[in-house]
Design a protein around this motif. Structure first.
Motif, PDB file in Angstrom:
ATOM      1  N   PRO A 152      58.137  98.937  -5.648  1.00  8.13           N
ATOM      2  CA  PRO A 152      56.938  99.438  -4.961  1.00  8.13           C
ATOM      3  C   PRO A 152      56.555  98.534  -3.796  1.00  8.13           C
ATOM      4  N   LEU A 153      56.112  99.149  -2.695  1.00  9.03           N
ATOM      5  CA  LEU A 153      55.679  98.384  -1.529  1.00  9.03           C
ATOM      6  C   LEU A 153      54.222  97.972  -1.627  1.00  9.03           C
ATOM      7  N   LEU A 154      53.382  98.843  -2.191  1.00 15.48           N
ATOM      8  CA  LEU A 154      51.950  98.553  -2.290  1.00 15.48           C
ATOM      9  C   LEU A 154      51.411  99.174  -3.571  1.00 15.48           C
ATOM     10  N   ILE A 177      52.575 103.057  -3.349  1.00 15.33           N
ATOM     11  CA  ILE A 177      53.431 103.479  -2.241  1.00 15.33           C
ATOM     12  C   ILE A 177      54.806 102.858  -2.421  1.00 15.33           C
ATOM     13  N   TYR A 178      55.845 103.691  -2.312  1.00 10.33           N
ATOM     14  CA  TYR A 178      57.228 103.244  -2.491  1.00 10.33           C
ATOM     15  C   TYR A 178      58.003 103.450  -1.204  1.00 10.33           C
ATOM     16  N   THR A 200      43.530  98.498   1.035  1.00  8.55           N
ATOM     17  CA  THR A 200      43.877  97.245   0.381  1.00  8.55           C
ATOM     18  C   THR A 200      44.745  97.534  -0.832  1.00  8.55           C
ATOM     19  N   GLY A 201      45.525  96.547  -1.221  1.00 11.14           N
ATOM     20  CA  GLY A 201      46.396  96.691  -2.381  1.00 11.14           C
ATOM     21  C   GLY A 201      47.179  95.416  -2.607  1.00 11.14           C
ATOM     22  N   THR A 202      48.093  95.482  -3.563  1.00 12.85           N
ATOM     23  CA  THR A 202      48.929  94.337  -3.912  1.00 12.85           C
ATOM     24  C   THR A 202      50.351  94.607  -3.478  1.00 12.85           C
ATOM     25  N   SER A 203      50.907  93.683  -2.693  1.00  9.31           N
ATOM     26  CA  SER A 203      52.281  93.812  -2.213  1.00  9.31           C
ATOM     27  C   SER A 203      53.069  92.574  -2.628  1.00  9.31           C
ATOM     28  N   PHE A 204      54.058  92.788  -3.501  1.00 11.56           N
ATOM     29  CA  PHE A 204      54.894  91.687  -4.000  1.00 11.56           C
ATOM     30  C   PHE A 204      54.045  90.535  -4.536  1.00 11.56           C
ATOM     31  N   THR A 208      46.926  92.480  -0.060  1.00 11.51           N
ATOM     32  CA  THR A 208      47.209  92.899   1.310  1.00 11.51           C
ATOM     33  C   THR A 208      46.101  93.810   1.801  1.00 11.51           C
ATOM     34  N   ARG A 209      45.798  93.694   3.079  1.00 12.85           N
ATOM     35  CA  ARG A 209      44.695  94.469   3.654  1.00 12.85           C
ATOM     36  C   ARG A 209      45.103  95.022   5.021  1.00 12.85           C
ATOM     37  N   TYR A 210      44.831  96.309   5.236  1.00 12.24           N
ATOM     38  CA  TYR A 210      45.102  96.941   6.523  1.00 12.24           C
ATOM     39  C   TYR A 210      43.827  97.647   6.996  1.00 12.24           C
ATOM     40  N   GLU A 211      43.532  97.535   8.285  1.00 11.26           N
ATOM     41  CA  GLU A 211      42.354  98.189   8.854  1.00 11.26           C
ATOM     42  C   GLU A 211      42.784  99.113   9.991  1.00 11.26           C
ATOM     43  N   TYR A 212      42.275 100.342   9.970  1.00 10.87           N
ATOM     44  CA  TYR A 212      42.668 101.341  10.956  1.00 10.87           C
ATOM     45  C   TYR A 212      41.424 101.942  11.612  1.00 10.87           C
TER      46      TYR A 212
END
Length: 389
Positions: A152-154, A177-178, A200-204, A208-212
């Protein structure tokens, strides 16, 4: 189902720990708890699976609870890959209560006998995915599916909006998300203008946080396909929820009414609705009354259509309805009420209303498609029409 289980065990990562649980009318575990995916354990597990034979019954509940009851670490990515080709009942709330280790449940339904709604809800409630395969496509589809879920990526995804005037967001639980997968989220907003979406989520193992930055349009005719996508997503969520409560219960009936409302409003086929043209209405004559009325409620297609500047809508109230309160409403494709053409008690017979393309406040509405809907007790009928100024 056996071929799917053999493939899954034979493609474990070297660092994995695993177990196999077979179930029919009873539940049997390969090991009391997960063991390392070492060569000897894998070979014995493959032999364990190969010896499984169909032997009546599908104790789905017992198998899931047995899997969740194993010793598992809080720091590992705990996964159950659930494979079944039978029909069974399941207490979804009991599974949720037993899932104390945040186990993700991925479901493979094999063949045509599986309960898709039940298994989809099992996966959705436990942050997993469900796949349904034909008996002749097990190897290819499971290979693709397994390759996807291994990395999984996220995970543990959360989505927030600023300002917060966004509601009815679907899916209700955001999936992981895969690789090669996109996340589609649909919701409704009350206030157009600039906004920010934060993912936001967990990656590896790391947060992790992304803003759009986004802009919510005020043009109700832009992206006309989106309201229907949203409605279809909501209907799907409701159908999954309905599979988890007794059919005919008060909650089930409330959700059913909402599914029917959305189906008619947005033209989405469901198990409760049909858009087949029934042909001309069947009329019956009441003895000694000299009055002709249809045997069921009828909402005819407006005429003219497309229209400018006005159109006529004809509907029939059946004799069986006696005195009936009827409402005719107009909605835009976003599901917003724009006009009420008719709202009163009527006797059986034929009725005609006219719409001039104006809203509740007498303002001209823009060109486009609109939904007109008849409501009478539990009856709801809807059709589409097009305004061209």
């Amino acid at each position: 189902a056996k071929a799917a289980a053999l493939f899954t065990v034979d493609h474990l990562n070297a660092s994995d720990r695993f177990n196999v649980i077979k179930f029919n009318s009873s539940v049997t575990m390969f090991r009391p708890n997960p063991v390392p995916a070492e060569f000897n354990e894998v070979q014995q597990a493959l032999a364990f699976i190969d010896a499984i034979s169909a032997n009546g019954g599908t104790n789905l509940q017992g198998a899931v609870l047995a899997g969740l009851g194993q010793e598992m670490s809080d720091t590992t990515a705990n996964v159950i890959i659930f494979i079944t080709d039978g029909i069974a009942a399941l207490d979804q709330q009991a599974v949720i209560a037993a899932n104390t280790k945040k186990v993700r449940i991925f479901v493979f339904g094999i063949g045509t006998d599986v309960n898709k709604n039940l298994l989809t809800q099992l996966a959705a409630n436990n942050n997993g995915l469900a796949e349904f395969l034909g008996n002749d496509e097990v190897t290819q589809r499971i290979s693709e599916f397994y390759a996807k879920i291994r990395n999984p990526l996220l995970q543990n995804i959360r989505l927030t909006f600023t300002p917060t005037a966004v509601d009815e967001v679907y899916p209700l639980q955001l999936p992981d998300i895969y690789v090669g997968q996109q996340l589609i989220v649909l919701g409704r907003y009350a206030q157009p203008g600039p906004a920010q979406v934060t993912l936001t989520g967990t990656s590896f193992g790391e947060e992790t946080r992304y803003e759009y930055p986004v802009s919510f349009t005020a043009d109700s005719l832009a992206n006309r396909f989106l309201p229907r996508m949203w409605a279809k997503s909501k209907i799907g969520a409701l159908l999954v929820l309905m599979s988890g409560v007794p059919e005919g219960s008060n909650q089930w009936e409330e959700w059913k009414k909402e599914v029917i409302r959305l189906s008619l409003l947005y033209g989405i086929l469901t198990r409760f609705t049909s858009f087949k043209d029934p042909g001309p209405p069947t009329f019956v004559e009441e003895e000694n009354a000299g009055m002709i009325a249809p045997s069921d409620f009828v909402l005819q297609q407006n005429y003219p259509n497309p229209f400018n500047p006005e159109t006529r809508i004809v509907f029939y109230v059946p004799l069986s309805a006696e005195q009936q309160h009827v409402v005719i409403k107009i909605y835009d494709l976003l599901g917003r009420l724009v006009a009420v053409l008719f709202d009163r008690e009527v006797a059986p017979g034929r009725y005609e209303v006219t719409w001039n393309g104006k809203d509740l406040f007498g303002r001209d509405l823009p060109n486009g498609m609109y939904i007109y809907r008849l409501e009478a007790g539990e009856v709801m009928l809807a059709k589409r029409m097009t305004l061209l100024q």
